[in-house]
Write a protein that holds these residues in place. Sequence first.
Motif, short mmCIF file in Angstrom:
data_model
loop_
_atom_site.label_atom_id
_atom_site.label_comp_id
_atom_site.label_asym_id
_atom_site.label_seq_id
_atom_site.Cartn_x
_atom_site.Cartn_y
_atom_site.Cartn_z
N ALA A 99 94.23 -44.85 -8.00
CA ALA A 99 94.47 -43.45 -7.61
C ALA A 99 93.19 -42.62 -7.73
CB ALA A 99 95.57 -42.86 -8.50
N ASP A 100 92.44 -42.81 -8.82
CA ASP A 100 91.19 -42.05 -8.98
C ASP A 100 90.19 -42.40 -7.89
OD1 ASP A 100 92.27 -40.92 -11.22
OD2 ASP A 100 91.34 -42.32 -12.61
N LEU A 101 90.07 -43.68 -7.57
CA LEU A 101 89.13 -44.09 -6.52
C LEU A 101 89.57 -43.56 -5.16
CD1 LEU A 101 86.67 -45.70 -5.63
CD2 LEU A 101 88.12 -47.73 -5.51
N PHE A 102 90.86 -43.52 -4.92
CA PHE A 102 91.38 -43.01 -3.65
C PHE A 102 91.03 -41.52 -3.50
CE2 PHE A 102 94.37 -41.86 -0.39
CZ PHE A 102 94.51 -43.01 0.36
N VAL A 103 91.23 -40.76 -4.58
CA VAL A 103 90.89 -39.33 -4.55
C VAL A 103 89.39 -39.15 -4.35
CG1 VAL A 103 90.88 -37.22 -5.92
CG2 VAL A 103 92.88 -38.69 -5.94
N GLU A 104 88.59 -39.99 -4.98
CA GLU A 104 87.13 -39.89 -4.84
C GLU A 104 86.70 -40.19 -3.41
OE1 GLU A 104 83.28 -39.16 -6.00
OE2 GLU A 104 85.11 -38.86 -7.17
N LEU A 105 87.32 -41.19 -2.77
CA LEU A 105 86.94 -41.55 -1.41
C LEU A 105 87.34 -40.47 -0.41
CD1 LEU A 105 87.85 -45.35 -1.35
CD2 LEU A 105 85.57 -44.36 -1.36
N LEU A 106 88.45 -39.79 -0.67
CA LEU A 106 88.90 -38.74 0.27
C LEU A 106 87.97 -37.53 0.29
CD1 LEU A 106 92.77 -38.72 -0.16
CD2 LEU A 106 91.44 -39.71 1.69
N LYS A 107 87.07 -37.43 -0.69
CA LYS A 107 86.11 -36.32 -0.69
C LYS A 107 85.05 -36.48 0.39
CE LYS A 107 86.65 -35.48 -5.65
NZ LYS A 107 85.95 -35.50 -6.96
N HIS A 108 84.90 -37.71 0.93
CA HIS A 108 83.89 -37.96 1.95
C HIS A 108 84.53 -37.82 3.33
CE1 HIS A 108 81.22 -39.38 -1.21
NE2 HIS A 108 82.23 -40.09 -1.69
N ARG A 109 83.83 -37.17 4.22
CA ARG A 109 84.40 -36.74 5.49
C ARG A 109 84.77 -37.92 6.39
NH1 ARG A 109 81.54 -32.48 9.72
NH2 ARG A 109 83.29 -32.40 11.22
N ASP A 110 83.87 -38.93 6.47
CA ASP A 110 84.14 -40.06 7.36
C ASP A 110 85.40 -40.80 6.95
OD1 ASP A 110 81.82 -39.36 8.64
OD2 ASP A 110 80.56 -40.77 7.51
N ILE A 111 85.53 -41.02 5.66
CA ILE A 111 86.71 -41.76 5.17
C ILE A 111 87.97 -40.92 5.33
CG2 ILE A 111 87.73 -42.80 3.11
CD1 ILE A 111 84.94 -43.55 2.23
N SER A 112 87.87 -39.62 5.09
CA SER A 112 89.06 -38.77 5.24
C SER A 112 89.53 -38.72 6.69
CB SER A 112 88.76 -37.36 4.74
OG SER A 112 87.73 -36.76 5.50
N GLN A 113 88.60 -38.75 7.65
CA GLN A 113 89.00 -38.77 9.06
C GLN A 113 89.72 -40.07 9.42
OE1 GLN A 113 85.41 -38.02 11.22
NE2 GLN A 113 85.44 -35.80 10.84
N GLN A 114 89.19 -41.19 8.94
CA GLN A 114 89.86 -42.46 9.20
C GLN A 114 91.24 -42.50 8.54
OE1 GLN A 114 88.89 -45.06 11.12
NE2 GLN A 114 87.18 -43.77 11.79
N PHE A 115 91.34 -41.96 7.33
CA PHE A 115 92.64 -41.96 6.65
C PHE A 115 93.63 -41.04 7.35
CE2 PHE A 115 95.50 -40.21 3.41
CZ PHE A 115 96.19 -41.38 3.11
#
Length: 947
Positions: A263-279
């Motif tokens: 969960a912590d890693l998922f929240v950390e990755l969503l802070k980056h724009r490229d990954i949030s767009q793919q998600f």
Amino acid sequence: MDYLNSVNLVVLATSAYSSNPVESTSSQFIGQLEVLIGILKVKDAGHIFNVKNKISSQCLVGLMDVVVGHNTDSHLISKIFQLLDTCTTSIPVTSKFMSQVVGHVNEALISYVVQHASSTVLSNTLIQCFQLLEKLTYPKKLPDSVINLDKFTDFLLLQVDDVESECAGTCLGILSNIVSKSMTVQAQVKGNMETARVRSLMSYLKQSSVANKVSVLTIITHVCWGDDLTKKLYNLKNVTQTLKLLLSCITNVDHVLTQHRAADLFVELLKHRDISQQFAIYESDQNCSSRLIMLLRHNTLPAAATKVLKVLVAFCRISIIRRNMCNRILQNEEVWLILLKCTCQPTNDETNLSSISSVDLISELCEEVVDYSAEFSDPDWLTSLLSTIAQQLKIADSSELMSPIAALKGLKWIKILNCLCNDDYFKSAVASAFSISSLTNIIEHHLTHNLTNIFESNQLDSDEVGVDVILNSLQLALSLKDVIPDAETMLYTFLQDSRIVPFLAHALTSSGRWRIQTAIRLIQEALPLPDYPDVHLAEKIAQINERKMHKSSLDATSYLPPSKMLSDKSVSSLKQMDFHQNGDFHDKLNVTSCPRLISNGEEKDDIQSLISKVQTDGGAVSSDPKSASTVADVMEIYENKISSLITKGSHLQDLLEAKALALSQADRLINQHRRQQARSEADAVKLAEMLRDSEAKYETLLGNVRSVETDRLAMEQELQTVVEENCNLQNVADQYNKMQFAFQDKTHKIEVLERNLKTSRQEYDTLKELHEMIQKHNEKMKEQQSQSSTRIEEMEEERMRLLKRISELEISISDLTQLIEEQDKAAKTLMQEKAEQEVANKNLKLQVGKRDENIKELKIKVSSQEQRRQQMEHQVKDKNSEIKKLHHKIDSLGEKVETLSLQRIDDEQTLSDRDNEINKLKRKLEKQAQTLLMITELSNNIQSSQT
């Protein structure tokens, strides 16, 4: 209590072992630890190890001192680690007690690992230590000042390099915990990130262990972000699979730490724009938010529920996902009710923050709803939300409201109501469903309990929450005063209450922009009130500013060099000196009482006069070095005072100039106002003349308007035809846009279907292999079925035999009942015989005593009385055997009488109880036989000794 006594005994055993580490104190220490571990397995460790019991923290600190000491007793260390493991299993690491001792425990465990890092083989105690560190290092950050942290990190990296090591997975978890929170450890790991080490880390991703995959991803994300490694790892091909892996860990993994790390890693990755767009693309297809909320329907652990809700709050930080989440959650009644149920979780547990996180999620959704209020006008979700808020804001128990978590939760609910009041539709709904009395009770509660703790208390967090609760509550009343009449009276009542002054003063002097704006808005509302305590508010603000200035001056003096600080001798000499004998000198130093400011020339004169007076007063200054040092210290003190007074004078001069500027500006504004008034009067005369002209023009224009009206009707008909054509064209354009959007959706769905087709082909191949395996397994099961059928037939025959046996046993039971009746009769006769035998036993005992004396005499006369002695010994042996037989008979008869009486009372006793009684009788007979054998052996030994 027993468990507190056991903790005290462990503390005493710890001190005894520390002072004298020998085998006796070690065994006693281990015994006390085992007793405490046994108590903790039965009783909850939270009742023993908590903040109230100071002896418990002392116990853990003493145990850690034993661990840090160069102790070679592995069994003792293993018992200490076992006690810590039971404590960490029952008590959350985020609790108050554990947060007080976890730093000392972590430092001791790290020191233990570094001490034993040189051993080639990992012992069981070291593996236990790694498992404890994995639990304890997750929620709390290790400070950089921990001793041997760099050596410990190097040792973890060496263990991680060995993929086949027994504790490699545990070391990976510890390293991911430390790396995610410490920049120092990140720099150290990045400096040691060689090619071979990167390959060993990537090899963990190929394993089947989900925990190792999440740990490796956490380490690489925090250490190597922006490098080529992370760019390859999180490219367009891999990022979706990585997010799927993390979501599956959050939803399906039973290991709690792995779920939290994912969960912590998922929240950390969503802070980056490229990954949030793919998600965002993935989430729009899979509806991850609703699936995660549906997980909370089951009895999920509070910590796991909190992590899931934090992930959902992170979803809301992405605008596209936030909009979709609003539509899906608010339109699905089941999902919405589950989320509201999470908000009703109790807040008495300091580690249960799931209700706070669920309120945060609802706050995010309400902000989105207010921005697009036209799309979310369905009253069902709003009705359930407002009823839940009204229920939560009722003060049922003041002790529960006093907890910081409950106060924070109430603050978040009030903020949601303030957010909803920004829209007129939702504002009317809030007014119809919300009771102003609950808000009054909340304000009254915080005014009563937080008033004295705003500035002097050490619990600053709860006081800040109390101030925010007051401000938000009054802001809500201010928003609802036009809709609810009671809100206006309540608002003005509290604004005229003197208890509200410290809260407003605290808000005005704080650094928060929202607090200052809200306080100013409330003060503007309260200024026309007759009983508003404005003077009290000004005094309170002055007190706060004075306190802050005093604190800043103390902080400034704390950084002075040692030469500027006074010694004790100089202070005492300063007290002894009488500076008040010269009144002019004292008046010159008392600058603050002088109404005028001091100039530079006067400052120099004061300094010169001070020097001359000090020289005249201390006649023997040059001869005595001690007095010279005191005079120098005094000079330095008063120079500092004079310089501070000069700075104050300059500040006052600046303030006076600012006031003069303000007065000149006020005069200028008054003159401008007078000029504008004269201009406005002249403009009024001109406007009257213009009004007359306009009336004349109006009459001429009225005829023109009538002619234009006829032209307008003709133009309206033409416009209607044009509008109809425009509508048709607009419909065609809308259809074209819809078809274009549909085409894009279709292309996207085709891509998704192609991906699903590939995955389904792979699944088909695996299912085909599984089908073949299942067929083989079915053949084996058929053989086993045939064998089991034969076995069942054999069991059926055995069952028939057992039925026959049961019938025989029933016949024997009837015979036993007859025997019991006969034994009852025999028991009565045996009781009479028992009394007679007791009398005979006493006589025999007397005879035995006489026989012993005769035996002693016969030993003296061995040569002459050998035959007679042997006869007497045989007689004594016979008598003893008869006596013991009689004793055993009496005991057996007594037991038989008791068993017979119990059998007579318990008529419904089963056959198994009868068998147990028979076995007991057999054991007793065996014991009697053993005693007889012992008697014969003793007699033989006596004969052999005599011969």
